[in-house]
Design a protein around this motif. Structure first.
Motif, PDB file in Angstrom:
ATOM      1  N   GLU A  50      28.458  54.508  -6.049  1.00  0.00           N
ATOM      2  CA  GLU A  50      29.341  54.466  -7.216  1.00  0.00           C
ATOM      3  C   GLU A  50      29.761  53.036  -7.550  1.00  0.00           C
ATOM      4  O   GLU A  50      29.800  52.635  -8.721  1.00  0.00           O
ATOM      5  CB  GLU A  50      30.569  55.331  -6.973  1.00  0.00           C
ATOM      6  N   LEU A  51      30.053  52.259  -6.491  1.00  0.00           N
ATOM      7  CA  LEU A  51      30.444  50.865  -6.718  1.00  0.00           C
ATOM      8  C   LEU A  51      29.278  50.067  -7.280  1.00  0.00           C
ATOM      9  O   LEU A  51      29.445  49.232  -8.178  1.00  0.00           O
ATOM     10  CB  LEU A  51      30.935  50.234  -5.407  1.00  0.00           C
ATOM     11  N   GLN A  52      28.077  50.330  -6.755  1.00  0.00           N
ATOM     12  CA  GLN A  52      26.891  49.604  -7.237  1.00  0.00           C
ATOM     13  C   GLN A  52      26.635  49.904  -8.711  1.00  0.00           C
ATOM     14  O   GLN A  52      26.337  49.004  -9.508  1.00  0.00           O
ATOM     15  CB  GLN A  52      25.673  49.976  -6.396  1.00  0.00           C
ATOM     16  N   GLN A  53      26.760  51.173  -9.085  1.00  0.00           N
ATOM     17  CA  GLN A  53      26.547  51.551 -10.481  1.00  0.00           C
ATOM     18  C   GLN A  53      27.617  50.953 -11.400  1.00  0.00           C
ATOM     19  O   GLN A  53      27.337  50.543 -12.529  1.00  0.00           O
ATOM     20  CB  GLN A  53      26.551  53.078 -10.610  1.00  0.00           C
ATOM     21  N   ALA A  54      28.866  50.875 -10.885  1.00  0.00           N
ATOM     22  CA  ALA A  54      29.965  50.366 -11.712  1.00  0.00           C
ATOM     23  C   ALA A  54      29.851  48.864 -11.926  1.00  0.00           C
ATOM     24  O   ALA A  54      30.258  48.346 -12.973  1.00  0.00           O
ATOM     25  CB  ALA A  54      31.302  50.713 -11.079  1.00  0.00           C
ATOM     26  N   GLY A  55      29.322  48.147 -10.939  1.00  0.00           N
ATOM     27  CA  GLY A  55      29.209  46.692 -11.046  1.00  0.00           C
ATOM     28  C   GLY A  55      30.547  46.011 -11.285  1.00  0.00           C
ATOM     29  O   GLY A  55      30.670  45.132 -12.147  1.00  0.00           O
ATOM     30  N   LEU A  56      31.561  46.389 -10.499  1.00  0.00           N
ATOM     31  CA  LEU A  56      32.917  45.864 -10.682  1.00  0.00           C
ATOM     32  C   LEU A  56      33.019  44.427 -10.207  1.00  0.00           C
ATOM     33  O   LEU A  56      32.743  44.119  -9.046  1.00  0.00           O
ATOM     34  CB  LEU A  56      33.919  46.714  -9.896  1.00  0.00           C
ATOM     35  N   VAL A  57      33.422  43.540 -11.076  1.00  0.00           N
ATOM     36  CA  VAL A  57      33.657  42.136 -10.718  1.00  0.00           C
ATOM     37  C   VAL A  57      35.161  41.889 -10.808  1.00  0.00           C
ATOM     38  O   VAL A  57      35.763  42.112 -11.862  1.00  0.00           O
ATOM     39  CB  VAL A  57      32.896  41.180 -11.650  1.00  0.00           C
ATOM     40  N   LEU A  58      35.732  41.475  -9.696  1.00  0.00           N
ATOM     41  CA  LEU A  58      37.188  41.297  -9.608  1.00  0.00           C
ATOM     42  C   LEU A  58      37.548  39.888  -9.150  1.00  0.00           C
ATOM     43  O   LEU A  58      36.771  39.238  -8.455  1.00  0.00           O
ATOM     44  CB  LEU A  58      37.786  42.309  -8.621  1.00  0.00           C
ATOM     45  N   ARG A  59      38.731  39.475  -9.549  1.00  0.00           N
ATOM     46  CA  ARG A  59      39.324  38.235  -9.055  1.00  0.00           C
ATOM     47  C   ARG A  59      40.532  38.631  -8.210  1.00  0.00           C
ATOM     48  O   ARG A  59      41.502  39.202  -8.719  1.00  0.00           O
ATOM     49  CB  ARG A  59      39.749  37.335 -10.220  1.00  0.00           C
ATOM     50  N   VAL A  60      40.473  38.324  -6.904  1.00  0.00           N
ATOM     51  CA  VAL A  60      41.482  38.806  -5.953  1.00  0.00           C
ATOM     52  C   VAL A  60      42.079  37.619  -5.185  1.00  0.00           C
ATOM     53  O   VAL A  60      41.345  36.862  -4.554  1.00  0.00           O
ATOM     54  CB  VAL A  60      40.870  39.808  -4.950  1.00  0.00           C
ATOM     55  N   ILE A 118      31.772  45.768  -3.371  1.00  0.00           N
ATOM     56  CA  ILE A 118      30.698  46.558  -2.774  1.00  0.00           C
ATOM     57  C   ILE A 118      31.203  47.208  -1.496  1.00  0.00           C
ATOM     58  O   ILE A 118      32.330  46.989  -1.070  1.00  0.00           O
ATOM     59  CB  ILE A 118      29.467  45.668  -2.450  1.00  0.00           C
ATOM     60  N   ARG A 119      30.313  48.010  -0.890  1.00  0.00           N
ATOM     61  CA  ARG A 119      30.531  48.474   0.474  1.00  0.00           C
ATOM     62  C   ARG A 119      29.413  47.922   1.332  1.00  0.00           C
ATOM     63  O   ARG A 119      28.246  47.969   0.951  1.00  0.00           O
ATOM     64  CB  ARG A 119      30.565  49.998   0.564  1.00  0.00           C
ATOM     65  N   THR A 120      29.790  47.397   2.511  1.00  0.00           N
ATOM     66  CA  THR A 120      28.776  46.887   3.430  1.00  0.00           C
ATOM     67  C   THR A 120      28.093  48.051   4.131  1.00  0.00           C
ATOM     68  O   THR A 120      28.473  49.220   3.955  1.00  0.00           O
ATOM     69  CB  THR A 120      29.415  45.970   4.482  1.00  0.00           C
ATOM     70  N   ARG A 121      27.093  47.745   4.936  1.00  0.00           N
ATOM     71  CA  ARG A 121      26.376  48.801   5.663  1.00  0.00           C
ATOM     72  C   ARG A 121      27.285  49.545   6.629  1.00  0.00           C
ATOM     73  O   ARG A 121      27.022  50.684   6.991  1.00  0.00           O
ATOM     74  CB  ARG A 121      25.191  48.187   6.415  1.00  0.00           C
ATOM     75  N   THR A 122      28.377  48.885   7.059  1.00  0.00           N
ATOM     76  CA  THR A 122      29.341  49.572   7.936  1.00  0.00           C
ATOM     77  C   THR A 122      30.348  50.388   7.143  1.00  0.00           C
ATOM     78  O   THR A 122      31.215  51.037   7.726  1.00  0.00           O
ATOM     79  CB  THR A 122      30.093  48.547   8.812  1.00  0.00           C
ATOM     80  N   THR A 126      34.326  45.614   0.337  1.00  0.00           N
ATOM     81  CA  THR A 126      34.121  44.168   0.485  1.00  0.00           C
ATOM     82  C   THR A 126      33.911  43.527  -0.880  1.00  0.00           C
ATOM     83  O   THR A 126      33.302  44.116  -1.771  1.00  0.00           O
ATOM     84  CB  THR A 126      32.893  43.890   1.382  1.00  0.00           C
ATOM     85  N   LEU A 127      34.407  42.302  -1.015  1.00  0.00           N
ATOM     86  CA  LEU A 127      34.181  41.511  -2.217  1.00  0.00           C
ATOM     87  C   LEU A 127      33.069  40.501  -1.916  1.00  0.00           C
ATOM     88  O   LEU A 127      33.216  39.655  -1.027  1.00  0.00           O
ATOM     89  CB  LEU A 127      35.470  40.784  -2.616  1.00  0.00           C
ATOM     90  N   ALA A 128      31.959  40.626  -2.623  1.00  0.00           N
ATOM     91  CA  ALA A 128      30.834  39.696  -2.445  1.00  0.00           C
ATOM     92  C   ALA A 128      31.106  38.475  -3.314  1.00  0.00           C
ATOM     93  O   ALA A 128      30.979  38.511  -4.538  1.00  0.00           O
ATOM     94  CB  ALA A 128      29.519  40.366  -2.833  1.00  0.00           C
ATOM     95  N   ALA A 129      31.495  37.369  -2.692  1.00  0.00           N
ATOM     96  CA  ALA A 129      32.019  36.210  -3.413  1.00  0.00           C
ATOM     97  C   ALA A 129      30.960  35.462  -4.200  1.00  0.00           C
ATOM     98  O   ALA A 129      29.845  35.226  -3.721  1.00  0.00           O
ATOM     99  CB  ALA A 129      32.697  35.267  -2.429  1.00  0.00           C
ATOM    100  N   THR A 130      31.348  35.102  -5.418  1.00  0.00           N
ATOM    101  CA  THR A 130      30.550  34.167  -6.217  1.00  0.00           C
ATOM    102  C   THR A 130      31.362  32.920  -6.536  1.00  0.00           C
ATOM    103  O   THR A 130      30.811  31.896  -6.925  1.00  0.00           O
ATOM    104  CB  THR A 130      30.101  34.813  -7.536  1.00  0.00           C
TER     105      THR A 130
END
Length: 542
Positions: A50-60, A118-122, A126-130
């Protein structure tokens, strides 16, 4: 150079390097979407797909509380004081400035991270930083990294660090805040008006306590920090505000203990056409409801006790309580000499109002001529109330663990309460005890101006005999009563002690964010040096 000094020096070099690279380590503006706790609240139930499909980009934004490196990937935890959010940062995905900031990050720094959620394999959110932006470079390491914060006094002196590293401490103050909000809402719903009364007063009144003294330069006027808001709130009853309350800060120049802080918080309220009996019923339901709302059950844990708060609560007069808990025949509590004999038998010192008197046997604690079985000594009637209360306080108070109302206090210690019908030595007053502590104090208020004036005169006589806590004569208050005050009940509830009970904290300092402490010797020495140090002070100290 100590290890701490080395760490501080290293962080300063990193700060300077960031500035040299054009990165401001303390920017003035921060634009963000959600804090870590809010991210979890909104997206914890989303699957990886669901997170992958949503492609949510956040500033935290958040404080960096953990930093781990695995090859070319770094993981860090952003905290907002409530929850953490894991950040995954791969060098290839970061801009040059972000990579530089990542390289210079230390635990305790505040940073803002932008990236895809995203969600990691565990399975961890998680926020994948850019992008990484420095918000505040911490110059000192946090206690858990450096030396911990186990020392109790250090927690009080540096509460800001206590809140960072001890989640239980934060919960205490959250519960305290919720309790105040509950009480405020309860009074608002019952038609009470929240008001504010002076904290600086020309006459300290409303309680038996020594005040703090200050001075107003422009008016060349000696003022007192209030010891209670009582007399101003009752003036409002005269003015036609028949249900008023104030959540107030008061100040008393007295000793410090696990139950006393010179600056404290009270809820004080006045209710026209009520009396102390109605206030007992009201208080019982109010505080029982508070416990149920905040703790989700009708009992609370206090030390080794499980205290049931559901009504009805115990009710005893002062004399009944002494008789019950000390096994003293009630008849021996009706006369000053008999009460004095009971104090002698238990080796309890005289109250100061008695010890400081000129009585040949009682003054200065002299007892050698006092036969505790057959006193044969005439004790002035005006000492009776003080002697009785000293016996109660020394033998009964700390044993009142279950919620207990104590009633019929002596008039000598209750200058604003109406006399009890049938016995003018006592008044219509109660104190509520829970966990061995006084939690609330209430009266049927005196509204006869002549009676109040006479009470003030009695207090003045006590002051002349050495009682520094006796009340001064408040002529303006008497004049206010002469305009007519409706019959009323009034009550004060100790917020700090109530918070102690709700959180099972054994010291009042645990529930006050910044309790009064004696200055540390090292801090005082530094202040003295800076006062006389001229221009020698370093840039850092400025």
């Amino acid at each position: 150079m100590s290890e701490l000094d080395q760490q501080i020096d290293n962080r300063r070099r990193k700060r300077d390097a960031l500035r040299g690279a054009g990165v401001e380590p303390y920017p003035s503006r921060t634009e963000y979407d959600l804090e870590p706790a809010e991210v979890h609240e909104r997206y914890d139930d989303r699957s990886a797909e669901e997170l992958q499909q949503a492609g949510l980009v956040l500033r935290v934004p958040g404080r960096v509380r953990a930093l781990r490196k695995h090859g070319k990937t770094s993981f860090l935890d952003l905290h907002d004081g409530v929850a953490k959010l894991q950040v995954m940062a791969r060098g290839a995905a970061l801009s040059e400035s972000a990579a530089a900031i990542l390289a210079d990050l230390d635990l305790g720094d505040y940073a803002l991270v932008a990236g895809e959620l995203i969600r990691t394999r565990t399975g961890e959110l998680t926020l994948a930083a850019t992008e990484i932006i420095m918000l505040a470079k911490a110059m000192r390491p946090l206690p858990e990294k450096w030396h911990g914060l186990a020392d109790v006094e250090a927690r009080y002196r540096k509460r800001y660090l206590d809140l960072v590293v001890n989640s239980d401490s934060r919960k205490v103050f959250e519960i305290r805040a919720r309790a105040i909000a509950y009480l405020r809402n309860a009074f608002d719903r019952r038609g009470f008006l929240e008001v504010e009364t002076p904290m600086m007063q020309t006459l300290a009144g409303g309680a038996a306590a020594r005040p703090f003294v200050t001075h107003h330069n422009a008016l060349d006027l000696e003022l007192y920090l209030r010891i209670a808001p009582e007399l101003y709130l009752k003036r409002l009853l005269v003015g036609g505000l028949h249900r008023v309350y104030e959540i107030n800060r008061s100040f008393r120049n007295e000793g410090i203990s696990t139950q006393h802080n010179p600056e404290f918080t009270m809820l004080e309220f006045y209710w026209a056409y009520s009396d102390y009996l109605q206030l007992m019923d009201f208080t019982e339901n109010l505080l029982a409801g508070l416990v149920l709302e905040l703790l989700g059950e009708s009992n609370l844990q206090w030390k080794e006790h499980r205290i049931e708060m559901a009504p009805p609560w115990q009710r005893y007069t002062v004399r009944e309580a002494i008789s019950k808990f000390e096994g003293i025949d009630g008849a021996r509590l009706d006369h000053p000499a008999d009460v004095a004999a009971e104090l002698v038998r238990r080796e309890i010192p005289w109250p100061p109002q008695v010890a400081d008197s000129e009585h040949p046997v009682l003054k200065s604690g002299s007892r050698e001529n006092f036969d505790s079985e057959h006193p044969g000594v005439e004790i002035p009637a005006e000492f009776y109330g003080f002697l009785l209360m000293r016996l109660f306080e020394a033998t009964v108070e700390e044993r009142l663990i279950r919620p207990t109302f104590i009633t019929e206090y002596p008039v000598a210690v209750s200058p604003f309460a109406k006399a009890a019908p049938g016995d003018s030595r006592f008044v219509e007053r109660f104190e509520l005890f829970i966990g061995g502590m006084e939690i609330a104090n209430a009266f049927s208020e005196v509204n006869d101006p002549e009676v109040q004036a006479e009470r003030f005169r009695s207090q003045l006589e006590a002051r002349e005999l050495g009682d520094e806590e006796a009340h001064r004569f408040d002529q303006d208050y008497v004049i206010a009563l002469e305009h007519g005050m409706p019959p009323a009940g009034g009550e004060g509830v100790g917020i700090d002690r109530l918070a102690m009970l709700l959180t099972d904290c054994q010291s009042i300092r645990d529930v006050i964010l910044f309790p009064l402490l004696r200055p540390e010797a090292s801090v005082a020495a530094e202040a003295d040096e800076s006062d006389g140090g001229g221009s020698e002070a370093s840039e850092e100290s400025r």
